[in-house]
Design an enzyme around this catalytic site. Structure first.
Site, PDB file in Angstrom:
ATOM      1  N   GLY A 134       1.047  -1.148  -0.007  1.00 29.93           N
ATOM      2  CA  GLY A 134      -0.177   0.048   0.066  1.00 29.93           C
ATOM      3  C   GLY A 134       0.828   1.263  -0.099  1.00 29.93           C
ATOM      4  CG  LEU A 135      -0.477   5.607   0.069  1.00 33.23           C
ATOM      5  CD1 LEU A 135      -1.332   6.589   0.873  1.00 33.23           C
ATOM      6  CD2 LEU A 135       0.154   6.145  -1.025  1.00 33.23           C
ATOM      7  CB  ALA A 136       3.318   2.599   4.856  1.00 31.20           C
ATOM      8  CB  SER A 183     -14.311  11.592   1.778  1.00 34.39           C
ATOM      9  OG  SER A 183     -13.439  12.458   2.382  1.00 34.39           O
ATOM     10  NE  ARG A 186     -11.549  10.525  10.292  1.00 31.98           N
ATOM     11  CZ  ARG A 186     -10.859  10.097   9.353  1.00 31.98           C
ATOM     12  NH1 ARG A 186     -10.048   8.906   9.866  1.00 31.98           N
ATOM     13  NH2 ARG A 186     -10.476  10.427   8.180  1.00 31.98           N
ATOM     14  CD  GLU A 225      -5.026   0.931   9.468  1.00 28.88           C
ATOM     15  OE1 GLU A 225      -6.073   0.726  10.164  1.00 28.88           O
ATOM     16  OE2 GLU A 225      -5.036   0.846   8.140  1.00 28.88           O
ATOM     17  CG  LEU A 244      -3.959   9.105   2.687  1.00 28.18           C
ATOM     18  CD1 LEU A 244      -4.701  10.227   1.406  1.00 28.18           C
ATOM     19  CD2 LEU A 244      -3.657   7.753   2.197  1.00 28.18           C
TER      20      LEU A 244
END
Length: 639
Positions: A44-46, A286, A332, A427, A443
């Site tokens: 993924g991104l990481a 979102s 959140r 994560e 992100l």
């Protein structure tokens, strides 16, 4: 005897620690980098950004993902944006303000030095991604645009419409593919890690299964990087992709890696409500929508009129009422609990009364439909496809759902676990978000870890490494391979009467009801009694069709659910032991008079790092004290 943790935080002022670390760290000569092999699990991104950067630096990289392509990673689902302290709006933002907002947003339960470094690095991430061609939104004059997210009073969130995660992942994917083409990275798609291999106490490789052929292979390296995401699917229904799981980090935990703060799970307030028992996952809308959408429910119980027929004075804009400073952009955890509260009072909307309205009528009247469509058009389209409702003409219905996990494997300042050579990023580690993650920071952390932090800190490990890599037929690799085959054969041999999904659904309902948005001592003890019973029945009565020598998605799923059935016990136990409320961890016994989380800083200002002691055995707790030199812990308020 508890393990002694060394967080390796550099000395000196907070704003100088990362600079000082880089000045003093050991380096690896460019010509010597090709002597080191690195395994990256997860792209993924990481993972993709780390693998690409390792390749550019000259290391030999093996990258693994269970999807058919790195482009399929769950990072594409992070829609709303990425934070960075650029202060383009000249509205008072700074590295320090982003640092403080993140510390406060995490309810003062994160490590100060890591969070400050994250805020520092954030300003470089945007430049990196723009150079890669990521199409961030721009103002008319061509400057990059920003919007706000929950927990902040400045505009620091860069975005690409409602596709930010997807566009950032494409940038990292292109960088990764370039290294694959150049030969510095070898990619293993459709391959799942089954175990980590330790030799002389150091991480030296993994055991992986080819998901197409079923072949189990050993892969050796000088270091292993886990970038495998979070464990939100322990709740069955979540916003995570169905493939997201805890297996890689949990298998590392069983090999001695400490698991930190597993009870810190985030409930996202802006999800499409559950519509029935047929669902296998939930859909995230979102958080960026809360910039222009107003959250409300009817003031009176039983007011079931169409939302368009309920006048403004009969609506309760409860976030604006309770948190006037932040309004609809309250963090959140706070927004989620507020939604649960009004629904518990009987004022919820939609089927079962488990929903609240997210209304864009004011924004459409102010800016025009075309502007809202420009900002969020793909999200409105997605909502209509799923619900059949046009959110331009009537409010969206939303309700909280499991989304992100702040807990993960314990890592030090260098992002290395307590197992030498095992690094954990994104994560999958615990390090940056404390008890609650602010929106648009996932992100930011994934790319900070992958592009800027780990590629530097791993050099220090290699420079001081005495043990090289070992051959794939080393006895420890053979032993781990046999253990993996034995586990698979056991799953296939049970031939019971219940499906894997049936067990997962039962576990998830138990976790949501007893270990979800609100937890009590009684509910946690009930879960801890029931989880082992479900697990024991699983190993006696699950039915896994097919064989191990072919593509077998049921077998993949069974291995992941088996790990969830053990991990769930750790999560519930951590929640029981933490006798306070903080961030996403809400114990009903510990709350203020107006229903907010009530911390106990005197007793619980620490990272809870758990050591595996055996299935059905209580894990052993090691505490890393949280010492704040720059900020003062206060009762968190967004009013």
């Amino acid at each position: 005897m508890s393990i002694k943790l060394n967080s390796k935080i550099p000395a000196g002022p907070l704003d100088d620690k990362w600079t000082r670390y880089r000045q003093e760290m050991k380096l690896v000569n460019p010509a010597n980098k090709r002597k080191f092999d690195v395994i990256v699990v997860g792209t993924g991104l990481a993972g993709a950004s780390a693998a690409a950067t390792f390749g550019e630096l000259g290391y030999n990289v093996k990258a693994f993902c269970f999807q058919d392509s790195p482009r399929r990673a769950h990072s594409i689902a992070a829609q709303g944006g990425i934070n960075a302290a650029k202060n383009y709006r000249n509205d008072g933002d700074s590295v320090y303000r982003l640092f403080y907002d993140t510390i406060k947003g995490g309810d003062f339960r994160s490590r100060e030095a890591n969070v400050y470094r994250l805020a520092e690095v954030s300003v470089h991430i945007i430049d990196q991604c723009v150079a890669q061609g990521v199409p961030f939104a721009r103002e008319y004059g061509g400057l990059l645009d920003n919007r706000s997210f929950g927990g902040a009073q400045v505009s620091r969130t860069f975005y690409a419409r409602g596709q930010t995660g997807q566009q950032l992942l494409l940038g990292a994917y292109q960088a990764l593919e370039r290294q694959i083409h150049l030969g510095s990275v070898k990619m293993y798609p459709r391959t799942e890690m089954l175990d980590i291999v330790l030799i002389d106490g150091q991480a030296k490789g993994i055991i992986a299964r080819d998901l197409v052929t079923g072949k189990i292979e050993a892969h050796s390296a000088n270091a292993v990087v886990l970038a495998t995401g979070g464990y939100g699917n322990v709740f069955f229904l979540s916003t995570n992709a169905k493939g997201c799981n805890v297996t890689a980090t949990y298998r590392a935990f069983k090999k001695g890696a400490l698991f930190a703060n597993p009870c810190y799970t985030q409930i996202h307030p802006t999800c499409i409500p559950v519509s029935g028992d047929h669902q296998s996952k939930l859909t995230l809308m979102s958080e960026s929508l809360r910039n222009d959408g107003r959250v409300w429910v009817p003031k009176k119980l039983g007011d079931n009129r169409h939302p368009g027929q309920i006048p403004d004075d009969a609506r309760d804009y409860y976030l604006e009422r309770k948190y006037p400073s932040y309004g609809n952009l309250a963090p959140r955890d706070i927004a989620s609990r507020a939604a649960k509260q009004v629904c518990d009072e009987g004022r919820g909307v939609g089927p079962g009364g488990r929903g609240v309205y997210l209304d864009f009528s004011d924004a459409i009247n102010r800016f025009g439909k075309h502007k809202i469509e420009e900002r969020y058009g793909n999200l409105f389209e997605m909502y209509e496809r799923i619900t059949g409702e046009n959110a331009y003409e009537q409010p969206m219905r939303i309700y909280p759902a499991v989304h992100y996990t702040m807990g993960g494997l314990w890592v030090d300042y260098e992002l290395m676990s307590n197992i030498p050579g095992l690094f954990v990023i994104g994560e999958a580690n615990f390090s940056d978000h404390g008890a609650n993650r602010l929106g648009a920071s996932a992100l930011m952390q994934g790319l900070a870890d992958g592009y800027f932090v780990l590629p530097q800190t791993i050099a220090g490990y290699f420079a001081g490494q005495k043990n090289g890599r070992y051959p794939n037929d080393h006895p420890e690799f053979r032993k781990a391979e046999e253990e993996a085959r034995s586990r698979i054969n056991k799953l296939l041999s049970i031939k019971g009467k219940r499906t894997v999904a049936d067990f997962h659904r039962e576990l998830g309902k138990l976790m949501w009801d007893d270990v979800g948005m609100a937890r009590t001592e009684a509910s946690l003890k009930q879960a801890l009694k029931r989880i082992p019973e479900i697990r024991h029945e699983f190993w006696e009565n699950v039915n896994v069709p097919g064989s191990a020598s072919e593509l077998n998605t049921a077998l993949e799923y069974a291995g992941r659910v088996a790990d969830f059935l053990e991990f769930a016990q750790l999560l519930a136990y951590d929640a029981l032991e933490r006798e306070e409320s903080c961030g996403g961890h809400f114990r009903e016994e510990y709350q203020t008079e107006d229903g907010e989380a009530l911390r106990n800083d005197e007793k619980f200002s620490y990272v809870a790092a758990w050591e595996f002691k055996g299935v059905d055995q209580f894990p052993e707790l090691t505490k890393e004290p949280l010492v704040y030199e720059e900020v003062r812990m206060t009762q968190r308020s967004y009013k």
